[in-house]
Design a protein around this motif. Structure first.
Motif, PDB file in Angstrom:
ATOM      1  N   ARG A  13       0.819  -1.210   0.000  1.00 33.31           N
ATOM      2  CA  ARG A  13       0.000   0.000   0.000  1.00 33.31           C
ATOM      3  C   ARG A  13       0.857   1.266   0.000  1.00 33.31           C
ATOM      4  O   ARG A  13       0.520   2.257  -0.649  1.00 33.31           O
ATOM      5  CB  ARG A  13      -0.956   0.003   1.193  1.00 33.31           C
ATOM      6  CG  ARG A  13      -2.107  -0.949   1.019  1.00 33.31           C
ATOM      7  CD  ARG A  13      -2.950  -0.507  -0.136  1.00 33.31           C
ATOM      8  NE  ARG A  13      -3.983  -1.478  -0.460  1.00 33.31           N
ATOM      9  CZ  ARG A  13      -4.752  -1.393  -1.510  1.00 33.31           C
ATOM     10  NH1 ARG A  13      -4.617  -0.398  -2.340  1.00 33.31           N
ATOM     11  NH2 ARG A  13      -5.654  -2.306  -1.751  1.00 33.31           N
ATOM     12  N   VAL A  14       1.978   1.238   0.730  1.00 31.83           N
ATOM     13  CA  VAL A  14       2.905   2.376   0.715  1.00 31.83           C
ATOM     14  C   VAL A  14       3.495   2.537  -0.688  1.00 31.83           C
ATOM     15  O   VAL A  14       3.594   3.653  -1.217  1.00 31.83           O
ATOM     16  CB  VAL A  14       4.010   2.205   1.781  1.00 31.83           C
ATOM     17  CG1 VAL A  14       5.129   3.218   1.589  1.00 31.83           C
ATOM     18  CG2 VAL A  14       3.423   2.312   3.176  1.00 31.83           C
ATOM     19  N   GLY A  17       0.844   4.046  -2.947  1.00 28.76           N
ATOM     20  CA  GLY A  17       0.703   5.476  -2.675  1.00 28.76           C
ATOM     21  C   GLY A  17       1.861   6.286  -3.229  1.00 28.76           C
ATOM     22  O   GLY A  17       1.668   7.378  -3.775  1.00 28.76           O
ATOM     23  N   THR A  18       3.056   5.738  -3.122  1.00 30.94           N
ATOM     24  CA  THR A  18       4.237   6.409  -3.651  1.00 30.94           C
ATOM     25  C   THR A  18       4.155   6.530  -5.173  1.00 30.94           C
ATOM     26  O   THR A  18       4.484   7.582  -5.737  1.00 30.94           O
ATOM     27  CB  THR A  18       5.514   5.638  -3.245  1.00 30.94           C
ATOM     28  OG1 THR A  18       5.555   5.545  -1.815  1.00 30.94           O
ATOM     29  CG2 THR A  18       6.760   6.324  -3.749  1.00 30.94           C
ATOM     30  N   ILE A  19       3.705   5.466  -5.821  1.00 30.63           N
ATOM     31  CA  ILE A  19       3.534   5.495  -7.274  1.00 30.63           C
ATOM     32  C   ILE A  19       2.512   6.566  -7.658  1.00 30.63           C
ATOM     33  O   ILE A  19       2.724   7.328  -8.608  1.00 30.63           O
ATOM     34  CB  ILE A  19       3.122   4.106  -7.801  1.00 30.63           C
ATOM     35  CG1 ILE A  19       4.277   3.124  -7.660  1.00 30.63           C
ATOM     36  CG2 ILE A  19       2.664   4.191  -9.257  1.00 30.63           C
ATOM     37  CD1 ILE A  19       3.899   1.671  -7.921  1.00 30.63           C
ATOM     38  N   GLU A  20       1.408   6.648  -6.914  1.00 35.11           N
ATOM     39  CA  GLU A  20       0.372   7.645  -7.191  1.00 35.11           C
ATOM     40  C   GLU A  20       0.918   9.069  -7.044  1.00 35.11           C
ATOM     41  O   GLU A  20       0.665   9.931  -7.883  1.00 35.11           O
ATOM     42  CB  GLU A  20      -0.814   7.444  -6.243  1.00 35.11           C
ATOM     43  CG  GLU A  20      -1.563   6.155  -6.434  1.00 35.11           C
ATOM     44  CD  GLU A  20      -2.682   6.247  -7.457  1.00 35.11           C
ATOM     45  OE1 GLU A  20      -3.040   7.370  -7.861  1.00 35.11           O
ATOM     46  OE2 GLU A  20      -3.182   5.188  -7.850  1.00 35.11           O
ATOM     47  N   ILE A  21       1.657   9.312  -5.970  1.00 29.16           N
ATOM     48  CA  ILE A  21       2.213  10.648  -5.745  1.00 29.16           C
ATOM     49  C   ILE A  21       3.229  11.002  -6.815  1.00 29.16           C
ATOM     50  O   ILE A  21       3.230  12.122  -7.354  1.00 29.16           O
ATOM     51  CB  ILE A  21       2.822  10.753  -4.324  1.00 29.16           C
ATOM     52  CG1 ILE A  21       1.698  10.721  -3.288  1.00 29.16           C
ATOM     53  CG2 ILE A  21       3.656  12.019  -4.175  1.00 29.16           C
ATOM     54  CD1 ILE A  21       2.165  10.583  -1.858  1.00 29.16           C
ATOM     55  N   CYS A  22       4.100  10.062  -7.163  1.00 25.56           N
ATOM     56  CA  CYS A  22       5.092  10.310  -8.222  1.00 25.56           C
ATOM     57  C   CYS A  22       4.405  10.595  -9.554  1.00 25.56           C
ATOM     58  O   CYS A  22       4.844  11.463 -10.313  1.00 25.56           O
ATOM     59  CB  CYS A  22       6.045   9.121  -8.355  1.00 25.56           C
ATOM     60  SG  CYS A  22       7.189   8.958  -6.984  1.00 25.56           S
ATOM     61  N   ILE A  49      -4.107  -4.346  -9.434  1.00 28.98           N
ATOM     62  CA  ILE A  49      -3.008  -5.276  -9.147  1.00 28.98           C
ATOM     63  C   ILE A  49      -2.677  -5.253  -7.660  1.00 28.98           C
ATOM     64  O   ILE A  49      -2.507  -6.302  -7.029  1.00 28.98           O
ATOM     65  CB  ILE A  49      -1.762  -4.949 -10.002  1.00 28.98           C
ATOM     66  CG1 ILE A  49      -2.046  -5.273 -11.470  1.00 28.98           C
ATOM     67  CG2 ILE A  49      -0.535  -5.703  -9.505  1.00 28.98           C
ATOM     68  CD1 ILE A  49      -0.989  -4.775 -12.431  1.00 28.98           C
ATOM     69  N   ILE A  50      -2.612  -4.064  -7.068  1.00 31.55           N
ATOM     70  CA  ILE A  50      -2.330  -3.944  -5.633  1.00 31.55           C
ATOM     71  C   ILE A  50      -3.476  -4.557  -4.831  1.00 31.55           C
ATOM     72  O   ILE A  50      -3.251  -5.271  -3.850  1.00 31.55           O
ATOM     73  CB  ILE A  50      -2.097  -2.471  -5.238  1.00 31.55           C
ATOM     74  CG1 ILE A  50      -0.854  -1.909  -5.933  1.00 31.55           C
ATOM     75  CG2 ILE A  50      -1.977  -2.318  -3.730  1.00 31.55           C
ATOM     76  CD1 ILE A  50       0.457  -2.534  -5.522  1.00 31.55           C
ATOM     77  N   LEU A  51      -4.720  -4.298  -5.237  1.00 32.13           N
ATOM     78  CA  LEU A  51      -5.883  -4.861  -4.539  1.00 32.13           C
ATOM     79  C   LEU A  51      -5.826  -6.385  -4.524  1.00 32.13           C
ATOM     80  O   LEU A  51      -5.976  -7.012  -3.468  1.00 32.13           O
ATOM     81  CB  LEU A  51      -7.183  -4.394  -5.201  1.00 32.13           C
ATOM     82  CG  LEU A  51      -8.464  -5.065  -4.686  1.00 32.13           C
ATOM     83  CD1 LEU A  51      -8.750  -4.649  -3.258  1.00 32.13           C
ATOM     84  CD2 LEU A  51      -9.632  -4.754  -5.592  1.00 32.13           C
ATOM     85  N   ILE A  52      -5.594  -6.971  -5.672  1.00 40.43           N
ATOM     86  CA  ILE A  52      -5.549  -8.434  -5.763  1.00 40.43           C
ATOM     87  C   ILE A  52      -4.384  -8.990  -4.961  1.00 40.43           C
ATOM     88  O   ILE A  52      -4.536  -9.981  -4.233  1.00 40.43           O
ATOM     89  CB  ILE A  52      -5.456  -8.880  -7.241  1.00 40.43           C
ATOM     90  CG1 ILE A  52      -6.772  -8.575  -7.958  1.00 40.43           C
ATOM     91  CG2 ILE A  52      -5.132 -10.362  -7.353  1.00 40.43           C
ATOM     92  CD1 ILE A  52      -6.693  -8.707  -9.466  1.00 40.43           C
ATOM     93  N   THR A  53      -3.238  -8.358  -5.057  1.00 39.11           N
ATOM     94  CA  THR A  53      -2.056  -8.852  -4.348  1.00 39.11           C
ATOM     95  C   THR A  53      -2.217  -8.759  -2.836  1.00 39.11           C
ATOM     96  O   THR A  53      -1.921  -9.722  -2.117  1.00 39.11           O
ATOM     97  CB  THR A  53      -0.798  -8.080  -4.797  1.00 39.11           C
ATOM     98  OG1 THR A  53      -0.700  -8.139  -6.228  1.00 39.11           O
ATOM     99  CG2 THR A  53       0.460  -8.674  -4.203  1.00 39.11           C
ATOM    100  N   THR A  54      -2.686  -7.607  -2.340  1.00 37.29           N
ATOM    101  CA  THR A  54      -2.839  -7.470  -0.888  1.00 37.29           C
ATOM    102  C   THR A  54      -3.916  -8.411  -0.354  1.00 37.29           C
ATOM    103  O   THR A  54      -3.765  -8.985   0.721  1.00 37.29           O
ATOM    104  CB  THR A  54      -3.177  -6.025  -0.484  1.00 37.29           C
ATOM    105  OG1 THR A  54      -4.311  -5.566  -1.201  1.00 37.29           O
ATOM    106  CG2 THR A  54      -2.003  -5.095  -0.711  1.00 37.29           C
ATOM    107  N   THR A  55      -4.996  -8.590  -1.119  1.00 39.28           N
ATOM    108  CA  THR A  55      -6.045  -9.520  -0.696  1.00 39.28           C
ATOM    109  C   THR A  55      -5.521 -10.948  -0.661  1.00 39.28           C
ATOM    110  O   THR A  55      -5.809 -11.699   0.275  1.00 39.28           O
ATOM    111  CB  THR A  55      -7.265  -9.426  -1.634  1.00 39.28           C
ATOM    112  OG1 THR A  55      -7.730  -8.073  -1.640  1.00 39.28           O
ATOM    113  CG2 THR A  55      -8.384 -10.345  -1.187  1.00 39.28           C
TER     114      THR A  55
END
Length: 88
Positions: A13-14, A17-22, A49-55
């Motif tokens: 998740r961090v 978020g970093t990708i989004e900010i960049c 991709i993040i949703l599926i991976t974290t789940t």
């Protein structure tokens, strides 16, 4: 001591978020509508991709505590979310 599954999920998740900010900073720096739209479209891949991976990490961490029925419900719920987001 932090749970390794929780740490993995939080780290992803961090990273997200970093990708989004960049990406937002890059849009501002380029200051071109067509490139900003391209960057924004690229971000549409990152979220699911993040949703599926974290789940998946969370389910693996809880697999000893959940029945197969409950795991199927969670997977079904994630599938519904993805279908709702992807289908227009």
């Amino acid at each position: 001591m932090l749970n390794k599954f929780v740490m993995s999920m939080a780290s992803l998740r961090v990273l997200s978020g970093t990708i989004e900010i960049c990406a937002a900073l890059l849009m501002l720096r380029l200051n071109e509508l067509d490139r900003a739209l391209l960057i924004n479209s690229s971000l549409a891949l990152v979220g699911p991709i993040i949703l599926i991976t974290t789940t998946t990490i969370g389910l693996v961490g809880m697999s000893d505590k959940l029945s197969m029925g409950k795991i199927a419900w969670v997977i079904g719920g994630v599938a519904c979310i993805l279908i709702g987001v992807i289908k227009k």
